[in-house]
Design a protein around this motif. Sequence first.
Motif, PDB file in Angstrom:
ATOM      1  N   GLU A 183       0.670   4.039  14.711  1.00 31.82           N
ATOM      2  CA  GLU A 183      -0.332   3.081  15.199  1.00 31.82           C
ATOM      3  C   GLU A 183      -0.845   2.230  14.027  1.00 31.82           C
ATOM      4  OE1 GLU A 183      -1.238   2.473  18.211  1.00 31.82           O
ATOM      5  OE2 GLU A 183      -0.280   4.133  19.292  1.00 31.82           O
ATOM      6  N   TRP A 184      -0.005   1.282  13.574  1.00 30.63           N
ATOM      7  CA  TRP A 184      -0.421   0.411  12.470  1.00 30.63           C
ATOM      8  C   TRP A 184      -1.586  -0.492  12.881  1.00 30.63           C
ATOM      9  CZ3 TRP A 184       1.300   1.458   7.772  1.00 30.63           C
ATOM     10  CH2 TRP A 184       2.521   2.137   7.639  1.00 30.63           C
ATOM     11  N   SER A 185      -1.771  -0.654  14.170  1.00 31.46           N
ATOM     12  CA  SER A 185      -2.860  -1.512  14.649  1.00 31.46           C
ATOM     13  C   SER A 185      -4.238  -0.940  14.330  1.00 31.46           C
ATOM     14  CB  SER A 185      -2.738  -1.718  16.166  1.00 31.46           C
ATOM     15  OG  SER A 185      -2.806  -0.474  16.857  1.00 31.46           O
ATOM     16  N   ASN A 186      -4.304   0.350  13.956  1.00 32.55           N
ATOM     17  CA  ASN A 186      -5.600   0.940  13.587  1.00 32.55           C
ATOM     18  C   ASN A 186      -6.230   0.175  12.419  1.00 32.55           C
ATOM     19  OD1 ASN A 186      -5.474   2.905  15.542  1.00 32.55           O
ATOM     20  ND2 ASN A 186      -4.713   4.515  14.175  1.00 32.55           N
TER      21      ASN A 186
ATOM     22  N   THR B 165      -6.057  -2.958  11.734  1.00 30.59           N
ATOM     23  CA  THR B 165      -6.635  -4.243  12.148  1.00 30.59           C
ATOM     24  C   THR B 165      -7.787  -4.032  13.123  1.00 30.59           C
ATOM     25  OG1 THR B 165      -4.960  -4.434  13.907  1.00 30.59           O
ATOM     26  CG2 THR B 165      -4.486  -5.490  11.793  1.00 30.59           C
ATOM     27  N   THR B 166      -7.721  -2.942  13.870  1.00 28.74           N
ATOM     28  CA  THR B 166      -8.777  -2.671  14.851  1.00 28.74           C
ATOM     29  C   THR B 166     -10.109  -2.384  14.179  1.00 28.74           C
ATOM     30  OG1 THR B 166      -7.130  -1.771  16.390  1.00 28.74           O
ATOM     31  CG2 THR B 166      -9.431  -1.220  16.810  1.00 28.74           C
TER      32      THR B 166
END
Length: 273
Positions: free
Chosen positions: A50-53, A55-56
């Motif tokens: 979950e690389w989006s963590n 940016t989140t």
Amino acid sequence: MRRTLYWIGENAILLALAIMFVSPIIFVFLTSLMSSDQTLTAALWPQPFEWSNYTTVFTEAPLVRWFTNSAIYAILATVFMLVSSVPAAYVLAKIKFRLSNVVFTAIIIAMLLPPQVTAIPIYVMWSDLGLTGSLWPLILPNLLGDAFSIFLLRQFFLTIPSEYADAARIDGNGEFGVLTRIMVPMAKPGIAATGIFMFFHSWNDYFGPLLYTSENQDAWPVAYGLASFRGIHGTDWGLTMAMTMLVTVPVVLIFFFAQRVFVEGITLTGVKG
């Protein structure tokens, strides 16, 4: 044969210690790439990543503001500390005066005194000045010097032969000239090490911001913001660990690029007492 066994044993111990110290960082990094369903389970490998963590967290918290506040706090505190502590340490190390031992003893006592002992009266003072709710009560006191920094710098100045200062005085330099032209250039490793110590302390400080900035979210540094973020998003450890990794990046980069001068300053400090 004995030398080979000694080499194997020594490197095996170093490898075990390296794994022991690196393992928590790897665990935090892998957890930062997990979804909320995977964290705090038996899973050790993110499925999927979950690389989006990373940016989140910027949308879930005012991370840029917190980083800015921490940078202002750490940089100003470090600069103010060096401006005030370097001359004080030089005086204690190289200029003999009647009460020098008494002053040095008072600095040692101040270094050993827990900050919680004086927290209430100092807070009342800053409150009367109307500066609570900001980082200034944590930054401005560094203009009066820092006990640990003065002690560390004094020990480093003692390693510099006094003959250099005497030669500069013979050439017509006053004490300020001796300090700025001779002592400061020769003491760069010690000054750099002390500055790094102060920067790390300010960047990681939690107690001070908790005391002075908790009422004003716009003034939160990243250490206090991280603790508050963990309280709000306590069930989402993926986001919490992602933010933790981001918070540690500046400290790791500074130490990585300054480790040579840092180690040199710590090694040379304390040779004389």
